[in-house]
Scaffold this active site. Structure first.
Site, PDB file in Angstrom:
ATOM      1  N   ALA A  65       0.861  -1.178   0.000  1.00 16.07           N
ATOM      2  CA  ALA A  65       0.000   0.000   0.000  1.00 16.07           C
ATOM      3  C   ALA A  65       0.901   1.232   0.000  1.00 16.07           C
ATOM      4  O   ALA A  65       2.048   1.176   0.463  1.00 16.07           O
ATOM      5  CB  ALA A  65      -0.891  -0.016   1.229  1.00 16.07           C
ATOM      6  N   GLY A 108       0.551  -4.966   1.054  1.00 18.52           N
ATOM      7  CA  GLY A 108      -0.675  -5.035   0.267  1.00 18.52           C
ATOM      8  C   GLY A 108      -0.471  -5.711  -1.080  1.00 18.52           C
ATOM      9  O   GLY A 108      -1.422  -6.260  -1.653  1.00 18.52           O
ATOM     10  N   GLU A 111      -0.845  -9.275  -0.341  1.00 17.20           N
ATOM     11  CA  GLU A 111      -2.261  -9.508  -0.029  1.00 17.20           C
ATOM     12  C   GLU A 111      -3.115  -9.541  -1.295  1.00 17.20           C
ATOM     13  O   GLU A 111      -4.031 -10.350  -1.427  1.00 17.20           O
ATOM     14  CB  GLU A 111      -2.752  -8.434   0.944  1.00 17.20           C
ATOM     15  CG  GLU A 111      -2.090  -8.591   2.313  1.00 17.20           C
ATOM     16  CD  GLU A 111      -2.386  -7.444   3.254  1.00 17.20           C
ATOM     17  OE1 GLU A 111      -2.138  -6.288   2.870  1.00 17.20           O
ATOM     18  OE2 GLU A 111      -2.870  -7.700   4.366  1.00 17.20           O
ATOM     19  N   GLU A 131       4.688  -4.998   7.138  1.00 16.33           N
ATOM     20  CA  GLU A 131       3.973  -3.901   7.812  1.00 16.33           C
ATOM     21  C   GLU A 131       4.449  -3.657   9.232  1.00 16.33           C
ATOM     22  O   GLU A 131       4.444  -2.535   9.726  1.00 16.33           O
ATOM     23  CB  GLU A 131       2.462  -4.191   7.830  1.00 16.33           C
ATOM     24  CG  GLU A 131       1.783  -4.101   6.484  1.00 16.33           C
ATOM     25  CD  GLU A 131       1.743  -5.420   5.725  1.00 16.33           C
ATOM     26  OE1 GLU A 131       2.550  -6.327   6.031  1.00 16.33           O
ATOM     27  OE2 GLU A 131       0.895  -5.536   4.828  1.00 16.33           O
TER      28      GLU A 131
HETATM   29  C1  HXC Z   1       5.045   4.322  -1.370  1.00 20.08           C
HETATM   30  C2  HXC Z   1       6.883   3.312  -2.280  1.00 20.08           C
HETATM   31  C3  HXC Z   1       6.530   2.075  -1.681  1.00 20.08           C
HETATM   32  C4  HXC Z   1       5.337   2.038  -0.892  1.00 20.08           C
HETATM   33  C5  HXC Z   1       8.365   1.781  -2.776  1.00 20.08           C
HETATM   34  N1  HXC Z   1       8.013   3.072  -2.938  1.00 20.08           N
HETATM   35  N2  HXC Z   1       7.475   1.167  -1.999  1.00 20.08           N
HETATM   36  N3  HXC Z   1       6.149   4.409  -2.125  1.00 20.08           N
HETATM   37  N4  HXC Z   1       4.630   3.186  -0.758  1.00 20.08           N
HETATM   38  N5  HXC Z   1       4.888   0.914  -0.316  1.00 20.08           N
HETATM   39  C6  HXC Z   1       8.740   4.098  -3.715  1.00 20.08           C
HETATM   40  C7  HXC Z   1       9.963   4.599  -2.991  1.00 20.08           C
HETATM   41  O1  HXC Z   1       9.600   5.575  -2.052  1.00 20.08           O
HETATM   42  C8  HXC Z   1      10.765   5.160  -4.139  1.00 20.08           C
HETATM   43  O2  HXC Z   1      10.215   6.409  -4.508  1.00 20.08           O
HETATM   44  C9  HXC Z   1      10.455   4.191  -5.267  1.00 20.08           C
HETATM   45  O3  HXC Z   1       9.234   3.522  -4.919  1.00 20.08           O
HETATM   46  C10 HXC Z   1      11.537   3.142  -5.445  1.00 20.08           C
HETATM   47  O4  HXC Z   1      11.739   2.516  -4.197  1.00 20.08           O
HETATM   48  P1  HXC Z   1      13.186   2.374  -3.523  1.00 20.08           P
HETATM   49  O5  HXC Z   1      12.975   2.189  -2.077  1.00 20.08           O
HETATM   50  O6  HXC Z   1      14.073   3.479  -3.957  1.00 20.08           O
HETATM   51  O7  HXC Z   1      13.681   1.014  -4.213  1.00 20.08           O
HETATM   52  P2  HXC Z   1      14.665  -0.081  -3.615  1.00 20.08           P
HETATM   53  O8  HXC Z   1      15.814   0.553  -2.899  1.00 20.08           O
HETATM   54  O9  HXC Z   1      14.944  -1.020  -4.728  1.00 20.08           O
HETATM   55  O10 HXC Z   1      13.784  -0.837  -2.479  1.00 20.08           O
HETATM   56  C11 HXC Z   1      12.685  -1.572  -2.875  1.00 20.08           C
HETATM   57  C12 HXC Z   1      11.838  -1.936  -1.614  1.00 20.08           C
HETATM   58  C13 HXC Z   1      11.534  -0.658  -0.816  1.00 20.08           C
HETATM   59  C14 HXC Z   1      12.644  -2.924  -0.742  1.00 20.08           C
HETATM   60  C15 HXC Z   1      10.574  -2.631  -2.101  1.00 20.08           C
HETATM   61  O11 HXC Z   1      10.975   0.300  -1.710  1.00 20.08           O
HETATM   62  C16 HXC Z   1      10.573  -0.857   0.296  1.00 20.08           C
HETATM   63  O12 HXC Z   1      10.901  -1.366   1.358  1.00 20.08           O
HETATM   64  N6  HXC Z   1       9.319  -0.419   0.092  1.00 20.08           N
HETATM   65  C17 HXC Z   1       8.305  -0.483   1.124  1.00 20.08           C
HETATM   66  C18 HXC Z   1       7.813  -1.902   1.303  1.00 20.08           C
HETATM   67  C19 HXC Z   1       6.748  -1.964   2.363  1.00 20.08           C
HETATM   68  O13 HXC Z   1       6.994  -1.646   3.545  1.00 20.08           O
HETATM   69  N7  HXC Z   1       5.540  -2.382   1.995  1.00 20.08           N
HETATM   70  C20 HXC Z   1       4.414  -2.501   2.911  1.00 20.08           C
HETATM   71  C21 HXC Z   1       3.657  -1.200   2.907  1.00 20.08           C
HETATM   72  S1  HXC Z   1       2.382  -1.159   4.095  1.00 20.08           S
HETATM   73  P3  HXC Z   1      11.161   7.727  -4.580  1.00 20.08           P
HETATM   74  O14 HXC Z   1      10.188   8.813  -4.939  1.00 20.08           O
HETATM   75  O15 HXC Z   1      11.767   7.876  -3.243  1.00 20.08           O
HETATM   76  O16 HXC Z   1      12.138   7.401  -5.654  1.00 20.08           O
HETATM   77  C22 HXC Z   1       1.156  -2.064   3.398  1.00 20.08           C
HETATM   78  C23 HXC Z   1      -0.072  -2.126   4.203  1.00 20.08           C
HETATM   79  C24 HXC Z   1      -0.969  -3.194   3.678  1.00 20.08           C
HETATM   80  O17 HXC Z   1       1.251  -2.563   2.331  1.00 20.08           O
HETATM   81  C25 HXC Z   1      -2.238  -3.191   4.437  1.00 20.08           C
HETATM   82  C26 HXC Z   1      -3.240  -2.362   3.813  1.00 20.08           C
HETATM   83  C27 HXC Z   1      -3.532  -2.712   2.413  1.00 20.08           C
END
Ligand code: HXC
Length: 257
Positions: A65, A108, A111, A131
């Site tokens: 998400a 998400g 999911e 998360e």
């Molecule tokens: C918003 C995101 C994002 C996310 C990545 N990006 N994941 N933006 N929400 N979930 C964006 C980054 O901010 C970045 O934007 C661009 O995508 C590229 O990501 P990087 O981090 O630079 O890439 P990398 O170093 O290769 O790392 C990849 C990654 C990392 C390991 C996947 O992006 C990451 O940890 N993302 C978050 C994963 C996460 O925690 N997901 C769960 C979310 S909570 P910019 O603009 O900075 O370049 C969730 C809740 C679910 O999902 C329940 C409700 C549905």
């Protein structure tokens, strides 16, 4: 219909939806989820479509998400708006959905994949529920569907630590139906979806409903449910055609009737 966050196309009897926010690794924001719902409504209403494929890019199915969008949310707001209800549309899809997952399927994203009926994983796929590292927990069914798919011990470790699974682990644990080389993912997913789309839609929809019933009820009730659907299919012309084709040693031609 013009979409900003997904790509939607039809390939024969298969509807293909591609998550498409490349700059954010397909992070799932409200606009994307709304568009996904609209696309699903369209394919469900289209009698020419028998199966769907949901996919992302080679780098990410979806990295979760959208964290930036969620950051300012409050409890009263999420409760009043019933935040995440719109995500259920995919799980309510009656036609089968094949998830073709490459790269990150996190939070998400994982999911969403688990709401689909068959997950095909590319060898670079990574599945996780990170998360907990953000101070929240899986909110779109992750703690429930993951536990049913791979069992408590493995689901608990993933949900409590945020550990991600490789494609090979996801295969071994039963989260995905199989792993294919990245270069073959889309073609394999199309092949599976095309096979399903050329079968009798009533039997396909009933088979999906019957398998899903196993997660909702007792064994005795599930078996009774399955038997009623099985019996009902003898009222279809497609049952007559399917069995006649076998006896006459030819391919069946189904009319979804
Ligand atoms: C918003 C995101 C994002 C996310 C990545 N990006 N994941 N933006 N929400 N979930 C964006 C980054 O901010 C970045 O934007 C661009 O995508 C590229 O990501 P990087 O981090 O630079 O890439 P990398 O170093 O290769 O790392 C990849 C990654 C990392 C390991 C996947 O992006 C990451 O940890 N993302 C978050 C994963 C996460 O925690 N997901 C769960 C979310 S909570 P910019 O603009 O900075 O370049 C969730 C809740 C679910 O999902 C329940 C409700 C549905």
């Amino acid at each position: 219909m013009a979409y900003d966050n997904i790509l939607v196309e039809t390939n024969g009897h298969v509807g293909v939806i591609t998550l498409h926010r490349p700059k954010a690794l397909n992070a799932l924001n409200g606009a994307l989820i709304a568009e996904l719902g609209t696309a699903l409504d369209g394919f469900e209403a289209d009698p020419g479509i028998g199966c769907l494929v949901l996919t992302g890019s080679e780098r990410a199915f979806a990295a979760g998400a959208d964290i930036r969008e969620m950051q300012p949310l409050t409890f009263p707001g999420t409760y009043t708006d019933d935040f995440l209800t719109s995500w259920d549309r995919l799980a309510r899809c009656r036609k089968p959905v094949v998830a073709a997952v490459a790269g990150y399927a996190l939070g998400g994203g994982c999911e969403l994949a688990m709401m689909c009926d068959i997950i095909l994983a590319a060898d670079n796929a990574r599945f996780g529920q990170p998360e907990i590292q953000l101070g929240i927990l899986p909110g779109a069914g992750g703690s429930q569907r993951l536990t049913r798919a791979i069992g408590k011990a493995k689901a608990m470790e993933m949900c409590l630590t945020g550990r991600t699974l490789t494609a090979e682990e996801a295969d071994r644990y039963g989260l995905v139906s199989r792993v294919v080389p990245l270069a073959e993912l889309q073609a394999e997913a199309m092949k599976v979806a095309d096979t399903i789309a050329n079968l009798s839609l009533p039997s396909v929809v009933m088979a999906k409903e019957s398998v899903n019933r196993a997660f909702e009820t007792t064994l005795a009730e599930g078996i009774r449910f399955e038997r009623r659907l099985f019996q009902a299919l003898f009222a279809t012309a497609d049952q007559k055609e399917g069995m006649a084709a076998f006896v006459e040693k030819r391919s069946a031609s189904f009319n979804n009737a």
